[in-house]
Design a protein around this motif. Structure first.
Motif, PDB file in Angstrom:
ATOM      1  N   VAL A 130     -41.132 -39.477 -19.317  1.00 13.94           N
ATOM      2  CA  VAL A 130     -41.180 -37.879 -20.291  1.00 13.94           C
ATOM      3  C   VAL A 130     -40.918 -37.017 -19.053  1.00 13.94           C
ATOM      4  N   ARG A 131     -39.685 -36.684 -19.974  1.00 13.96           N
ATOM      5  CA  ARG A 131     -39.134 -35.052 -19.187  1.00 13.96           C
ATOM      6  C   ARG A 131     -38.365 -34.244 -19.765  1.00 13.96           C
ATOM      7  N   SER A 132     -39.366 -33.857 -20.908  1.00 10.68           N
ATOM      8  CA  SER A 132     -39.592 -32.819 -22.271  1.00 10.68           C
ATOM      9  C   SER A 132     -40.593 -32.782 -22.743  1.00 10.68           C
ATOM     10  N   ALA A 133     -41.135 -31.094 -23.528  1.00  8.28           N
ATOM     11  CA  ALA A 133     -41.832 -31.327 -24.103  1.00  8.28           C
ATOM     12  C   ALA A 133     -42.490 -32.597 -26.069  1.00  8.28           C
ATOM     13  N   ALA A 134     -40.842 -32.806 -26.135  1.00 10.15           N
ATOM     14  CA  ALA A 134     -40.948 -34.330 -26.824  1.00 10.15           C
ATOM     15  C   ALA A 134     -40.987 -35.368 -26.834  1.00 10.15           C
ATOM     16  N   ASP A 135     -40.890 -35.219 -25.464  1.00 12.49           N
ATOM     17  CA  ASP A 135     -40.926 -36.927 -24.475  1.00 12.49           C
ATOM     18  C   ASP A 135     -42.559 -36.747 -24.335  1.00 12.49           C
ATOM     19  N   LEU A 136     -43.231 -35.500 -24.342  1.00 12.04           N
ATOM     20  CA  LEU A 136     -44.465 -35.740 -23.685  1.00 12.04           C
ATOM     21  C   LEU A 136     -45.675 -35.917 -25.363  1.00 12.04           C
ATOM     22  N   GLU A 137     -45.245 -35.502 -25.817  1.00  8.06           N
ATOM     23  CA  GLU A 137     -45.447 -35.965 -27.073  1.00  8.06           C
ATOM     24  C   GLU A 137     -46.004 -37.727 -27.892  1.00  8.06           C
ATOM     25  N   ALA A 138     -44.241 -37.271 -27.711  1.00  2.00           N
ATOM     26  CA  ALA A 138     -44.168 -38.938 -27.769  1.00  2.00           C
ATOM     27  C   ALA A 138     -45.353 -39.715 -26.941  1.00  2.00           C
ATOM     28  N   HIS A 139     -45.349 -39.382 -25.983  1.00  2.00           N
ATOM     29  CA  HIS A 139     -46.187 -40.310 -24.925  1.00  2.00           C
ATOM     30  C   HIS A 139     -47.378 -39.911 -25.344  1.00  2.00           C
ATOM     31  N   TYR A 140     -48.111 -39.273 -25.865  1.00  2.00           N
ATOM     32  CA  TYR A 140     -49.214 -39.168 -25.955  1.00  2.00           C
ATOM     33  C   TYR A 140     -49.650 -39.044 -27.011  1.00  2.00           C
ATOM     34  N   SER A 141     -48.703 -40.056 -28.388  1.00  2.00           N
ATOM     35  CA  SER A 141     -48.707 -40.255 -29.854  1.00  2.00           C
ATOM     36  C   SER A 141     -49.459 -41.885 -28.847  1.00  2.00           C
TER      37      SER A 141
END
Length: 186
Positions: A130-141
């Motif tokens: 997780v290295r970006s806001a998009a990665d964060l959203e994908a992680h929580y998805s």
């Protein structure tokens, strides 16, 4: 949130991160990974560490990671929102997130929220990709569930974070002290 307000928020975060990056880069590796941004928030975090084993445990896990967690208090538009975590940025050796806690609540509510949001920070710390806001959203998805959705925002929740907030609340009830202090935005 309107486009102008989003742009202002983005500008504040970029300036905060840019202005802080040099100062934090100069700090030794032993610098704490939990970094209050406003006067009064440092005392709030220290109080949480003193009163809650759950918060101490979560902070210890974050301290062993590459994640730097800024903490600040601010008002939220919705009275239902007591806090959230957002991705701020990444460098080759560190990642940065911001925990924002709703000001104006009692310290016990704010500390329970801090524990909840620190658990989210641990979830990010344990996902080095997780290295970006998009990665964060994908992680929580993947690890969470949608807690609320409107046409502008989708927020995610995890059972582990909800449990952490409840554990902090129990820690605070069991410590015999309940300050009535409140962190306010400045």
């Amino acid at each position: 949130m309107g486009a102008t307000r989003r742009l202002r928020l983005f500008a504040v975060l970029v300036l905060t991160f840019a202005c802080s990056a040099r100062a934090f880069a100069a700090q030794p590796e032993s610098a704490p990974h939990i970094r209050p941004l406003l006067t009064g928030v440092d005392a709030f975090v220290a109080e949480g560490m003193r009163r809650s084993q759950t918060i101490r445990s979560l902070v210890a896990r974050i301290e062993q990671s590459d994640l730097i967690v800024y903490v600040r208090a601010r008002p939220f538009n919705s009275p239902l929102t007591t806090g959230h975590l957002q991705f701020v940025g990444a460098t080759p050796g560190q990642r940065f997130v911001m925990i924002e806690i709703a000001c104006g609540e009692s310290w016990n509510v704010q500390l329970s929220t801090l524990g909840h949001e620190l658990r989210h920070a641990v979830e990010v710390a344990e996902a080095p990709w997780v290295r970006s806001a998009a990665d964060l959203e994908a992680h929580y998805s993947r690890i969470g569930f949608v807690a609320s959705f409107d046409s502008r925002n989708e927020s995610f929740e995890t059972d582990a974070a909800a449990d952490a907030g409840r554990h902090v609340a129990r820690d605070l009830l069991g410590d015999g002290g309940a300050p009535v202090m409140v962190v306010t935005a400045r």
